[in-house]
Design an enzyme around this catalytic site. Structure first.
Site, PDB file in Angstrom:
ATOM      1  CD  GLU A   1       2.615 -12.007  17.417  1.00 34.16           C
ATOM      2  OE1 GLU A   1       2.077 -12.519  18.406  1.00 34.16           O
ATOM      3  OE2 GLU A   1       1.994 -11.338  16.561  1.00 34.16           O
TER       4      GLU A   1
ATOM      5  NE  ARG B   1      -2.718  -1.347   3.326  1.00 31.29           N
ATOM      6  CZ  ARG B   1      -3.548  -1.340   4.367  1.00 31.29           C
ATOM      7  NH1 ARG B   1      -4.846  -1.183   4.181  1.00 31.29           N
ATOM      8  NH2 ARG B   1      -3.102  -1.505   5.586  1.00 31.29           N
TER       9      ARG B   1
END
Length: 178
Positions: free
Chosen positions: A103, A66
């Protein structure tokens, strides 16, 4: 954060849709497609992001994916070049890379080795600042090529994730803190 008129902030926020439990349960995805669909909101975002780097920007970097959508019109508005930062394996020529922690695991981004010239003034643009890893790796790639990062313009910062803490050495400006 830059000073943004309340009317501009309200316009941008009204065009960002929350999508709960996407891409996985517990995550609230910030969907900017309504903002991109609205010419006034899109123009406002491009104008405000372009102001982050000042007047002397040589190159605008957009981070996949994006960041491409926002960064290319910012570059056009500033009369600057545009450079995409891509996920590993997506660029067709010789690249340099930077890896960063996720993560669960690690990710790598790349840019062409000739994307920047020493001393060029670079504005980095992306849609969301979350944990800061991708932007940190992008800053490191740009600086590693000898270019100067004059600013990082972010449409939305997810402040609760603390990504700003990884970027104390850059002029980071988020249009919206959500």
């Amino acid at each position: 954060m830059p000073v943004i008129a309340d009317s501009d902030r309200d316009l941008l926020l009204s065009r960002i849709r929350d999508v709960p439990d996407w891409p996985e349960p517990g995550v609230v995805f910030k969907d900017i497609t309504p903002l991109l669909r609205d010419p006034a909101a899109f123009d406002t975002a491009v104008e405000l992001l372009g102001a982050v780097g000042g007047e002397d920007v040589d190159v605008v970097v957009g981070i996949e994916a994006r960041g491409f959508i926002l960064g290319a019109p910012v570059a056009h508005r500033l009369g600057a070049g545009f450079v995409p930062i891509r996920k590993q394996g997506k660029l067709p020529w010789e690249t340099t890379a930077a890896s960063y922690a996720l993560e669960y695991g690690e990710a790598t981004i790349e840019v062409h080795v000739d994307a920047f010239q020493r001393g060029e003034r670079v504005l980095i643009v992306d849609d969301v600042l979350a944990t800061g890893g991708t932007v940190r790796a992008t800053v490191d790639l740009v600086r590693g090529a000898g270019a100067d990062v004059v600013g990082v313009g972010i449409l939305m910062e997810l402040g609760f994730l603390g990504g700003r803490a990884k970027l104390p050495d850059v002029n980071l400006q988020s249009l919206l803190l959500v």
